[in-house]
Design an enzyme around this catalytic site. Structure first.
Site, short mmCIF file in Angstrom:
data_model
loop_
_atom_site.label_atom_id
_atom_site.label_comp_id
_atom_site.label_asym_id
_atom_site.label_seq_id
_atom_site.Cartn_x
_atom_site.Cartn_y
_atom_site.Cartn_z
N LYS A 145 17.05 49.04 35.94
CA LYS A 145 17.50 47.79 35.33
C LYS A 145 17.51 47.94 33.81
O LYS A 145 16.64 48.58 33.22
CB LYS A 145 16.55 46.66 35.75
N SER B 4 17.62 37.64 37.97
CA SER B 4 18.34 38.39 36.96
C SER B 4 18.65 39.83 37.37
O SER B 4 19.49 40.48 36.77
CB SER B 4 17.54 38.39 35.65
N SER C 6 13.23 36.87 40.01
CA SER C 6 14.37 37.73 39.70
C SER C 6 14.44 39.04 40.46
O SER C 6 15.41 39.79 40.31
CB SER C 6 14.41 38.02 38.19
#
Length: 493
Positions: free
Chosen positions: A78, A156, A180
């Site tokens: 990420k 997210s 998330s």
């Protein structure tokens, strides 16, 4: 072996040890899949040369008999994790061009274990969002498709979820501040694990809300989550909130036996307007655990109704403090200044250009609730509510509850752009089942359990006791086996 990119971590590890494939071949299969999946917009910074070098080193390590469980496993990272020499932007324009000269502890742990980095993954800007729509790279797209719409992969960690679900990588890192990891996992039919706060180091992870952020694995199976967490977790002297607890062998905890365990069903999670499909799935999940020998107990977590408002005071307050460092002075974006502009104008213009609307909104909310006249009315009150929410969980576990079962999300994945951007509260409601866990600092895992009437995946989550991820993973394994979820998205990209 064909379709190497579709293997799980456990399958790939076993194949590598038997000599049935190589890390180089695994990596090439994933790189090929990534190159053909531009429509998903999951990978935003590609590192093929680094991946090939790391794969070669992994193969040498395997030949030498020095392989760890993650050695040779290709993973996506990420964009919120700093990787030395690789663009690390947290999906924000304000960090455009930033290449850190240091490595996050999580990624360093993975590289020490022999994992292979394929590239950086899309996300909401500074991890603020539930749909991956606030990214400066544009939204990631869910590989699941049931009509002509493009669906959100959640947020997210939307890029991580999309990449794992589409077999672009064998696993990915995510971060969970208010859901998330778990919400996008549910939207894409994968497993997402949020560890106990402090189990995994936050050092080198670009901060959103420091008392809530926690990194964890996003994988294809519960067993893979156990393997990857074992590599990611560590005590870290560079992170003062890192907990000095030994990291057990999580995979060894997967016995599949939960006989005599007591599973709590919180009555406060039966919210108004919950879709019948979600409610039915919850009942089915409880039945699966009961059939495995667990006792199902209705419990009360009375302060749950205050979790969402408390979260949306505390998280923006911490974001306001953390994001004050992005000022255009030391690194990242700096606005072009006009004649006569001074330092104040530079700050204002840089932050206005560099931060997207959702980040600006949360910074303003956070600054407001921390201001002199409102600190006690908002921030201090939210902190007290947070303590009460944690106490609810403490009481439940003290009463003999071993794990808690709840829905992960209030719906299946929705269309990109379908939530009214002028009403951000509608988007915030996606976190209604997940934020309590972050406020309490507890571990949680989302497991794909079924599909809605359109064929989109739905997940259930389990909450565990602090630092007892092994027990939590074992409960999740039982749920995963009983559900037998094997559906994959049809390839359209």
């Amino acid at each position: 072996m064909s379709d190497l990119n579709s293997l799980t971590i456990a399958q790939a590890r076993d194949a590598l040890r038997k000599g049935e494939t190589t890390a180089a071949d695994l990596t090439e299969a994933c790189l090929l899949a990534i190159d053909s999946a531009g429509a998903l917009n999951a990978f935003v910074h590609h590192t093929p040369d680094m991946a090939r070098q790391m794969a070669q080193a992994a193969d040498a390590r395997i030949r030498a008999g020095d392989a760890a469980a993650m050695t040779g496993i290709p993973v996506g990272i990420k964009d919120v994790f700093c990787v030395r020499g690789v663009p690390s932007q947290a999906a924000s324009r304000i960090l455009q061009g930033f290449r850190p000269e240091y490595e996050s502890t999580v990624t360093q742990n993975l590289w020490n274990a022999g994992a292979v980095m394929l590239g950086k993954l899309n996300q909401d800007e500074f991890a603020m969002g539930s749909a991956n729509e606030s990214s400066c790279y544009g939204p990631a797209v869910n590989p699941w498709k049931v009509d002509d719409r493009q669906l959100t992969p959640g947020g997210s960690s939307g890029g991580s979820a999309a990449a794992v679900a589409a077999d672009l990588c064998l696993a990915a890192t995510g971060t969970d501040t208010g859901g998330s990891i778990r919400q996008p996992a549910a939207f894409t039919g994968i497993v997402g694990l949020k560890p106990t706060y402090g189990r995994v180091s936050r050092w080198g992870v670009i901060a959103y809300a420091s008392s809530l952020d926690q990194a964890g694995p996003m994988t294809k199976t519960v067993r893979d989550a156990a393997i990857m967490l074992g590599a990611m977790a560590s005590v870290d002297p560079q992170d003062s909130t890192s907990a000095d607890h030994p990291v057990p062998d999580y995979e060894a905890a997967l016995t599949g036996d939960i006989r005599g365990k007591r599973i709590g069903i919180p009555r406060e999670y039966r919210v108004d307007g919950m879709p019948a499909e979600i409610d039915a799935l919850w009942h089915q999940g409880a039945g699966m655990l009961r059939d495995a020998g667990a006792e199902i107990v209705e419990i009360s977590l009375p302060h749950t109704k205050y979790a969402l408002p408390a979260y949306y005071v505390i998280a923006p307050a911490e974001a306001s403090s953390n994001l004050a460092r992005y000022d255009g002075v030391r690194y990242g974006h700096r606005a072009r200044l006009g004649q006569g502009d001074g330092i104040t104008e530079m700050y204002e213009k840089t932050r206005a250009e560099g931060f997207g609307p959702e980040v600006q909104r949360r910074v303003m909310i956070g600054t407001y609730v921390l201001s002199a006249g409102f600190y006690d009315a908002y921030y201090n009150r939210a902190r007290k509510v947070r303590a009460l929410i944690k106490r609810d969980f403490d009481h439940a576990f003290a009463d003999g509850i071993d794990a808690i079962l709840a829905p992960t999300t209030p719906s299946a994945a929705f269309g990109l752009g379908s939530v009214d951007s002028s009403d951000p509260v509608q988007m915030y409601l996606n976190d209604v089942f997940t934020v309590t866990l972050n406020l309490a600092g507890l571990p949680g895992i989302s497991v794909p359990v079924g599909q809605d009437r359109q064929g989109l995946p739905l997940g259930l989550q389990l909450f565990g006791k602090p630092f007892e991820e092994g027990d939590l993973l074992n409960h999740a394994l039982v749920l995963e086996r009983a559900a037998g979820f094997v559906a994959k998205p049809d390839r359209w990209w």
